[in-house]
Design a protein around this motif. Structure first.
Motif, PDB file in Angstrom:
ATOM      1  N   SER A  68      23.787  43.364  32.873  1.00 30.56           N
ATOM      2  CA  SER A  68      24.586  42.274  33.640  1.00 30.56           C
ATOM      3  C   SER A  68      25.459  41.147  32.584  1.00 30.56           C
ATOM      4  O   SER A  68      25.765  40.137  33.227  1.00 30.56           O
ATOM      5  CB  SER A  68      23.710  41.695  34.072  1.00 30.56           C
ATOM      6  N   GLN A  69      26.007  41.828  31.269  1.00 31.27           N
ATOM      7  CA  GLN A  69      26.353  40.310  30.226  1.00 31.27           C
ATOM      8  C   GLN A  69      28.018  40.098  30.640  1.00 31.27           C
ATOM      9  O   GLN A  69      28.542  41.801  31.514  1.00 31.27           O
ATOM     10  CB  GLN A  69      26.335  41.122  28.655  1.00 31.27           C
ATOM     11  N   ARG A  70      28.472  39.217  30.407  1.00 32.39           N
ATOM     12  CA  ARG A  70      29.507  38.917  30.602  1.00 32.39           C
ATOM     13  C   ARG A  70      30.293  39.096  29.792  1.00 32.39           C
ATOM     14  O   ARG A  70      30.700  37.776  29.181  1.00 32.39           O
ATOM     15  CB  ARG A  70      29.945  37.852  31.984  1.00 32.39           C
ATOM     16  N   PRO A  71      30.496  39.919  28.796  1.00 38.58           N
ATOM     17  CA  PRO A  71      31.654  39.523  27.493  1.00 38.58           C
ATOM     18  C   PRO A  71      33.368  38.548  27.210  1.00 38.58           C
ATOM     19  O   PRO A  71      33.204  38.476  28.919  1.00 38.58           O
ATOM     20  CB  PRO A  71      31.974  41.188  27.000  1.00 38.58           C
ATOM     21  N   ARG A  72      33.200  38.039  26.669  1.00 41.52           N
ATOM     22  CA  ARG A  72      34.225  36.704  26.321  1.00 41.52           C
ATOM     23  C   ARG A  72      35.078  37.870  25.335  1.00 41.52           C
ATOM     24  O   ARG A  72      34.895  38.224  24.096  1.00 41.52           O
ATOM     25  CB  ARG A  72      33.934  35.760  25.414  1.00 41.52           C
ATOM     26  N   TRP A  73      36.612  38.048  25.650  1.00 37.81           N
ATOM     27  CA  TRP A  73      37.397  38.809  25.423  1.00 37.81           C
ATOM     28  C   TRP A  73      38.751  38.218  24.562  1.00 37.81           C
ATOM     29  O   TRP A  73      38.643  36.763  24.387  1.00 37.81           O
ATOM     30  CB  TRP A  73      38.254  40.001  26.097  1.00 37.81           C
ATOM     31  N   ARG A  74      38.564  38.472  23.556  1.00 37.31           N
ATOM     32  CA  ARG A  74      39.552  37.685  22.411  1.00 37.31           C
ATOM     33  C   ARG A  74      40.729  38.362  22.200  1.00 37.31           C
ATOM     34  O   ARG A  74      40.107  39.775  21.790  1.00 37.31           O
ATOM     35  CB  ARG A  74      39.153  36.756  21.048  1.00 37.31           C
ATOM     36  N   SER A  75      41.845  38.074  21.365  1.00 35.32           N
ATOM     37  CA  SER A  75      43.096  38.915  21.514  1.00 35.32           C
ATOM     38  C   SER A  75      42.782  39.544  19.892  1.00 35.32           C
ATOM     39  O   SER A  75      42.392  38.452  19.103  1.00 35.32           O
ATOM     40  CB  SER A  75      43.745  38.376  20.752  1.00 35.32           C
ATOM     41  N   CYS A  76      42.881  40.785  19.373  1.00 31.71           N
ATOM     42  CA  CYS A  76      42.564  40.969  17.715  1.00 31.71           C
ATOM     43  C   CYS A  76      43.086  41.978  17.315  1.00 31.71           C
ATOM     44  O   CYS A  76      43.480  42.909  18.299  1.00 31.71           O
ATOM     45  CB  CYS A  76      41.306  41.636  17.706  1.00 31.71           C
ATOM     46  N   GLY A  77      43.340  42.393  15.954  1.00 31.70           N
ATOM     47  CA  GLY A  77      44.385  43.501  15.827  1.00 31.70           C
ATOM     48  C   GLY A  77      45.320  43.191  16.136  1.00 31.70           C
ATOM     49  O   GLY A  77      46.498  42.808  16.112  1.00 31.70           O
ATOM     50  N   ALA A  78      46.379  44.629  16.918  1.00 32.50           N
ATOM     51  CA  ALA A  78      47.602  44.953  16.522  1.00 32.50           C
ATOM     52  C   ALA A  78      48.009  44.399  18.573  1.00 32.50           C
ATOM     53  O   ALA A  78      47.080  44.184  18.851  1.00 32.50           O
ATOM     54  CB  ALA A  78      48.156  46.074  16.999  1.00 32.50           C
ATOM     55  N   PRO A  79      48.879  43.456  18.495  1.00 33.26           N
ATOM     56  CA  PRO A  79      49.623  43.290  19.557  1.00 33.26           C
ATOM     57  C   PRO A  79      48.661  43.970  20.432  1.00 33.26           C
ATOM     58  O   PRO A  79      49.167  45.364  20.907  1.00 33.26           O
ATOM     59  CB  PRO A  79      50.944  43.547  19.762  1.00 33.26           C
ATOM     60  N   GLY A  80      48.233  43.714  21.956  1.00 31.44           N
ATOM     61  CA  GLY A  80      47.661  44.310  23.258  1.00 31.44           C
ATOM     62  C   GLY A  80      46.530  44.299  22.885  1.00 31.44           C
ATOM     63  O   GLY A  80      45.813  45.160  24.071  1.00 31.44           O
ATOM     64  N   PHE A  81      45.378  44.519  21.947  1.00 31.95           N
ATOM     65  CA  PHE A  81      44.342  44.508  21.876  1.00 31.95           C
ATOM     66  C   PHE A  81      43.034  43.448  22.242  1.00 31.95           C
ATOM     67  O   PHE A  81      43.778  42.620  21.176  1.00 31.95           O
ATOM     68  CB  PHE A  81      43.797  45.400  20.345  1.00 31.95           C
ATOM     69  N   GLN A  82      42.068  44.164  22.120  1.00 29.98           N
ATOM     70  CA  GLN A  82      40.952  42.042  22.483  1.00 29.98           C
ATOM     71  C   GLN A  82      39.990  43.251  22.311  1.00 29.98           C
ATOM     72  O   GLN A  82      39.568  44.108  22.261  1.00 29.98           O
ATOM     73  CB  GLN A  82      41.524  42.762  24.558  1.00 29.98           C
ATOM     74  N   CYS A  83      39.057  41.727  21.159  1.00 23.04           N
ATOM     75  CA  CYS A  83      37.945  42.661  21.066  1.00 23.04           C
ATOM     76  C   CYS A  83      36.591  41.667  21.520  1.00 23.04           C
ATOM     77  O   CYS A  83      37.280  40.654  22.611  1.00 23.04           O
ATOM     78  CB  CYS A  83      37.287  42.183  19.767  1.00 23.04           C
ATOM     79  N   THR A  84      35.360  41.779  21.775  1.00 18.55           N
ATOM     80  CA  THR A  84      33.886  41.846  22.028  1.00 18.55           C
ATOM     81  C   THR A  84      32.901  41.983  21.307  1.00 18.55           C
ATOM     82  O   THR A  84      33.382  43.185  20.482  1.00 18.55           O
ATOM     83  CB  THR A  84      34.712  41.680  23.145  1.00 18.55           C
ATOM     84  N   THR A  85      31.998  41.082  21.596  1.00 15.03           N
ATOM     85  CA  THR A  85      31.143  41.329  21.285  1.00 15.03           C
ATOM     86  C   THR A  85      29.699  41.881  22.291  1.00 15.03           C
ATOM     87  O   THR A  85      29.608  41.051  23.136  1.00 15.03           O
ATOM     88  CB  THR A  85      30.409  40.746  19.663  1.00 15.03           C
ATOM     89  N   ILE A  86      28.775  42.986  22.235  1.00 18.79           N
ATOM     90  CA  ILE A  86      27.900  43.146  22.859  1.00 18.79           C
ATOM     91  C   ILE A  86      26.349  43.525  22.700  1.00 18.79           C
ATOM     92  O   ILE A  86      26.323  43.621  22.190  1.00 18.79           O
ATOM     93  CB  ILE A  86      28.935  44.715  24.165  1.00 18.79           C
ATOM     94  N   LYS A  87      25.422  43.111  23.298  1.00 20.13           N
ATOM     95  CA  LYS A  87      24.175  42.746  22.853  1.00 20.13           C
ATOM     96  C   LYS A  87      23.465  44.203  23.510  1.00 20.13           C
ATOM     97  O   LYS A  87      23.367  44.472  24.629  1.00 20.13           O
ATOM     98  CB  LYS A  87      23.661  41.866  23.293  1.00 20.13           C
ATOM     99  N   ALA A  88      23.101  44.435  22.155  1.00 19.01           N
ATOM    100  CA  ALA A  88      22.335  46.264  22.718  1.00 19.01           C
ATOM    101  C   ALA A  88      20.021  45.448  22.359  1.00 19.01           C
ATOM    102  O   ALA A  88      20.475  45.049  21.280  1.00 19.01           O
ATOM    103  CB  ALA A  88      22.575  47.552  22.445  1.00 19.01           C
ATOM    104  N   PRO A  89      19.761  45.827  22.966  1.00 14.00           N
ATOM    105  CA  PRO A  89      18.069  45.854  22.342  1.00 14.00           C
ATOM    106  C   PRO A  89      18.008  46.847  21.169  1.00 14.00           C
ATOM    107  O   PRO A  89      18.511  47.667  21.036  1.00 14.00           O
ATOM    108  CB  PRO A  89      17.247  46.521  23.123  1.00 14.00           C
TER     109      PRO A  89
END
Length: 533
Positions: A68-89
């Motif tokens: 049920s995580q809600r990721p926070r996306w941010r611009s990254c890399g080349a134009p148009g790309f987004q990045c985030t971090t997601i947790k796993a056990p």
């Protein structure tokens, strides 16, 4: 093999290129699991009786916070790309005992038509950065219609690149490791191979103890299901190449009801044990070399022969060249003083077997080395394979490769004596590469963590149609593996490319590309037994 870590490294999908073997888009190989398998009997040839069992349909309550995580996306890399971090056990058996942080990237669908959700892409490995692959190629180089309807998504598997990378040797230590003589002539040289593998393993254990027990393919596949849920997709749409096929097939075995449109290109066979897999790959590289040899002698600049020279004679000439380098390495114009010896030269040749578009580059590199004593060209090919940059820094590709391989399967050999006994079989499979490839298979013998996996079959009963793609002269994932996986998967369609090189999608065959694009966009799989050339 003369390539240092596991032979079970394969490279994944990438654009065809004549001069560039960028390993950010090229990756490694491994296999298997046991944590979710039933049974453990395996024949000597690797035909597993164990079958990967599906997980319960309902998500365990202990994992609900991850799903049920809600990721926070941010611009990254080349134009148009987004990045985030997601947790796993870290440990799925103990979800509260710690987490791993997974790097995810996406590029939203570009078209105005009906959106088809996310398309998760993995280029191979284990150890290749999927995030790098999507940002450098797939997110801009996949067919426009596919990118118009899908969000292009990638996650670096746990232990890889941006997702808490496994760490082992530093750059100078890796330089020494990659130059280990893998064609030992006597007992001291055999001992040196064992010492190099033991040192590598101990270093991984010292620097990455927390991760080493939890980088299996089963865990990475379970991570992908968390990513799917966090992205809001009811099913997983996926294109996996090389090792990515094993990762995708494992996902299908664990979550058959959540399989959307899945393409497995350059398929691996999860029913094989490590020794048989390495032996099959040895034969695969020989097949690719035979094709290269036939092509080489048609060109006036072939340094290994001319018109009328047989592939066997070409192989003899190459082996003689390797023996010469074993005794007398040559200059390679390297800022760090490395010379081109047998190990790095063989790695360079092996690297060029993945893509026939690189054969011209290989001819030029061999000509420079054999006629001008200039090893720079072959060294550049070798460095691309290892992902070594001009500053002497290595990505964690080979570290993660070994960590996943050695956890997924028991070692091919447990000591030099076993390798020595197996040499005739490997040399028969490949007169050119067999002895070195056999010694490369020793790399998991001294691993600090016991394997949790075993050879097994994957049936994925109840899954939607899965397209399995095999190339007839694929060096790293032999065609027989695609046929075997297609036979195992209950809903598979086998798509064959009669040609050279590793993987088929996006490599110049309009027949292959049309079949896969039609499936991804319309959901219509190719007819059973479809063959392209």
């Amino acid at each position: 093999m003369h390539t240092r870590p596991s032979l079970r490294r394969t490279r994944g999908a990438r654009p065809r290129t004549t001069a560039r073997l960028t390993a950010a888009l090229l990756t490694a190989a491994a296999l298997l699991v046991s944590a979710c398998s039933s049974g453990s009997s395996t024949s000597a040839g690797g035909a597993a009786d164990a079958v990967l069992a599906a997980l319960p349909r309902a998500t365990p309550s202990a994992l609900s916070s991850y799903y049920s995580q809600r990721p926070r996306w941010r611009s990254c890399g080349a134009p148009g790309f987004q990045c985030t971090t997601i947790k796993a056990p870290l440990d799925y058996a103990k979800p509260g005992s710690g987490d791993v942080r997974l790097a995810v990237t996406r590029k939203r669908a570009t078209g105005k038509g009906r959106p088809l959700g996310s398309l998760l892409v993995n280029p191979g490995g284990p150890g290749g950065s999927a995030v790098g692959y999507v940002q450098q190629y797939a997110g801009i180089g996949y067919p426009a219609d596919v990118r118009a309807h899908y969000d292009m998504v990638a996650v670096d598997p746990r232990g890889v690149a941006r997702s808490e990378p496994v760490e082992c040797l530093d750059g100078r230590q890796m330089d020494r490791y990659t130059q280990t003589d893998l064609t030992p002539d006597d007992q001291p040289e055999q001992n040196a191979v064992a010492t190099a593998d033991r040192t590598f393993a101990e270093s991984c254990g010292a620097h990455s103890a927390r991760l080493l027990r939890h980088v299996s393919t089963v865990e990475a596949a379970r991570d992908m299901d968390i990513v799917r849920a966090v992205l809001g997709d009811p099913k997983l749409n996926y294109v996996g190449a090389s090792y990515g096929t094993f990762l995708g097939a494992t996902y299908a075995g664990l979550f058959p009801g959540r399989v959307g449109r899945m393409v497995l290109d350059g398929a691996m066979d999860p029913s094989l044990d490590a020794r048989q897999m390495n032996l099959d790959q040895t034969a695969g590289f020989e097949t690719a070399f035979q094709a290269f040899a036939k092509d080489c002698v048609r060109h006036s600049d072939c340094p290994l022969g001319s018109s009328g020279t047989t592939p066997a004679q070409v192989g003899d000439h190459l082996r003689a060249f390797f023996r010469k380098l074993d005794a007398h390495p040559i200059q390679a114009g390297d800022a760090d003083g490395r010379k081109l010896g047998e190990s790095l030269a063989t790695t360079g040749v092996i690297a060029a077997m993945y893509d026939q578009g690189t054969w011209e580059q290989l001819r030029e590199a061999l000509t420079s080395a054999m006629k001008k004593n200039d090893g720079a060209g072959l060294l550049a090919l070798s460095d691309s394979y290892y992902e070594r940059d001009a500053d002497g820094h290595y990505s964690n590709l080979m570290m993660a490769n070994a960590a996943v391989n050695c956890l997924d399967l028991p070692p091919a050999f447990t000591g030099p004596e076993q390798v020595d006994k197996a040499l005739p079989a490997f040399e028969k499979a490949s007169p050119v590469f067999g002895d070195g490839l056999a010694w490369a298979s020793l790399n998991c013998a001294y691993w600090p963590v016991k394997a949790t996996g075993e050879p097994h079959r994957i049936e994925a009963k109840g899954a939607a149609p899965i397209v399995v793609v095999g190339t007839t002269r694929d060096p790293a994932t032999p065609y027989r593996w695609a046929r075997s996986l297609a036979h195992q998967l209950s809903s598979s369609r086998l798509l064959t490319y009669a040609g050279d090189g590793h993987t088929a999608y996006g490599r110049g065959s309009s027949c292959i590309d049309t079949a896969i694009n039609t499936y991804l966009l319309a959901g219509t799989p190719p007819t059973e037994g479809k063959r392209c050339s």
